[in-house]
Design an enzyme around this catalytic site. Sequence first.
Site, PDB file in Angstrom:
ATOM      1  N   GLU A 144      59.703  55.272  33.609  1.00 43.21           N
ATOM      2  CA  GLU A 144      60.043  56.237  34.477  1.00 43.21           C
ATOM      3  C   GLU A 144      59.180  57.172  35.034  1.00 43.21           C
ATOM      4  O   GLU A 144      59.336  58.389  34.779  1.00 43.21           O
ATOM      5  CB  GLU A 144      61.467  56.984  33.880  1.00 43.21           C
ATOM      6  CG  GLU A 144      62.526  56.092  33.976  1.00 43.21           C
ATOM      7  CD  GLU A 144      63.980  56.864  33.442  1.00 43.21           C
ATOM      8  OE1 GLU A 144      63.884  58.110  32.996  1.00 43.21           O
ATOM      9  OE2 GLU A 144      64.967  56.283  33.673  1.00 43.21           O
ATOM     10  N   GLU A 315      67.934  49.706  32.632  1.00 41.71           N
ATOM     11  CA  GLU A 315      68.726  50.696  31.922  1.00 41.71           C
ATOM     12  C   GLU A 315      70.151  50.720  32.820  1.00 41.71           C
ATOM     13  O   GLU A 315      70.341  51.370  33.746  1.00 41.71           O
ATOM     14  CB  GLU A 315      68.176  51.962  31.613  1.00 41.71           C
ATOM     15  CG  GLU A 315      66.784  51.827  30.734  1.00 41.71           C
ATOM     16  CD  GLU A 315      66.383  53.148  30.557  1.00 41.71           C
ATOM     17  OE1 GLU A 315      67.039  54.198  30.811  1.00 41.71           O
ATOM     18  OE2 GLU A 315      65.232  53.046  30.119  1.00 41.71           O
TER      19      GLU A 315
END
Length: 637
Positions: A144, A315
């Site tokens: 991320e 995710e």
Amino acid sequence: MKAELGVCYYPEHWPEENWAKDAARMIETGLTWVRIGEFAWSWMEPTPGDLQFDWLDRAIEALGSAGLKIVLGTPTATPPRWMLDKLPEMLAVDAYGNPRKFGSRRHYCFSHPGYVDECKRIAQLMGRRYGHNPHIAAWQIDNEYGCHDTTLSYSDAALKAFRRWLSDRYGSIEALNAAWGNVFWSMEYNSFDQIEFPNLTVTEPNPAHVLAFRRFSSDQVVAFNKAQVDVLRPLTDVPLLHNYMGRVLDFDHFDVGDDLDIATWDSYPIGFLSDRLEADEAHKTAYLQQGDPDMQAFHHDLYRAVGHGRWWVMEQQPGPVNWAPYNPAPLPGMVRLWSLEAVAHGAEVVSYFRWRQAPFGQEQMHAGLLTPDGHDAPGLAEARQTADDLAALGEIQAARAPVAIVFDYASDWAWAAQPQGAGFDYFKLVFSAYRALRRAGLSVDFVPPTRVGEDHYNLILTPGVAVLGDLEQRLLHGCDLALLGPRCGAITEDFQIPQQGRPGLGGLSCHVDLIETLPPGVARTVDGGGSVEHWVERMSGTARSLLSFADGTPALQGEERLWYLPGFPDEVLWDRVIAMAAQKTGLTLHPMPTGLRRRETRSHEVFINYNAHPIAWDDLQIEGCDVQFRKRNPEQS
Ligand code: GAL
């Protein structure tokens, strides 16, 4: 393509005797992928140079031999504590000059050459060891980028790199002064070494300076990622990917994506609804336990473009998260709905975060598919059900959407530097356009400015694209009708008002005479319904006026293939404009009831009901929090 399911797993959090049992249970649930390793640097290398890969060898073997395909993460988002002793200057520095501290994650500065070398070193060690391991089926680089506001860093290393970047871009300080208009307020520089970051200035800094810093900061993320790509490429034949975030626009994801094989993103629908979406309280209450009906799809479509067609959810929220102001549970059915919705948008894999809830650390209140003591959490049954659904569904064939939106990260940076009115936000504007297309039942593609013209669409929208350049010409090749505006082509690459008039508008024979921005609650109404908010451009010229404001000035101007929309439309106006554009281009609309969304693929028409209650549509009855796939007959496609 047949979609698959996966899960994120942290072998370093659990006793070794659990690994094989967990793997067997994952397989039994219908999961085929597992991601590991992305935060485990302190276990791979507890002290500098002390390499401990044996445990990872055994974890890979336990998971792989159970039949799972593994995504192995490079652990560079969490440099261990000893790294700071080795490289004290590696920390990112915030806009107030404070170094970010150790004790959570993502504390590194993208521009620190020593840290980049450390990342290359660990990636190389891992690549050499696991690059051809038969169980490793993909690599995730870092974790991320940009999350927790980490793209911009005001460190010494970044300043050095920024000055170099500026000198490469402009060649001479005179050229930079001219490009930025530094004659204004005597801001001229005598050398690149005098240039600082655009922070801590008395009043606002030159927007050209800010935009340059934002472009530079984005390029640093691209370079950081590429450094690991270059190390891993020769060592493995499997795909390289990264997991992006929702509504993180601080770096150009298309540029990062160009160096990778697959784009993935992390989807937390309920967290995002309360944490990063402007919506009124009624909307937030209605979707409190489902998430916003367009937010997930928006990112699915965006990341499909970032991945050049190949994308996953890395995710997927499986239950309550820990990080939003409030963390309600998903309604029954929603974990399955989110998963199937992603598949309808073309996801190759949907992977849940995480397998078992952690009993320690910052995320101990974040649900997993299992509770911390290993019981089934509610998400597990839904994952299992999704696996069964996917097996029954068979192949979903992708199709190009009839409509595209040009998405341009640099426009967000530009308009954040000079919003002109507090209500004007690039994401908000693009999202309002996306919502309008989805209310009309249309499937949507995103296209980066550089790829406009490669595919043909009935309609392309370019809301808020700051710099048009040659996009105007390519748009005409790329679609039957281009809908420009508001605030399109309004600046040059270096943040000046174009001297030759705005591109796009010349072709239309119209121009902008005045711009005003409006506070919340004030709007300019359009004859026949709807209004514009936040931003209004007063137009003149000989182009046809297709809609007018109450004072008679154009609210939509256009010729055959090009229209200009001079304000930020409310929902009613967006719906009118989309209906007019559809009529012009022969697009069929399918107006959707509230909370119901439609997605078309070559093989299926998919209906996604974000409402808690059932909805009737056409001859279908779609239960609350449910998804229906209707096979299309081949003539339709
Ligand atoms: C993501 C992150 C994960 C975990 C998760 C919690 O942003 O990649 O490591 O923190 O959020 O929701």
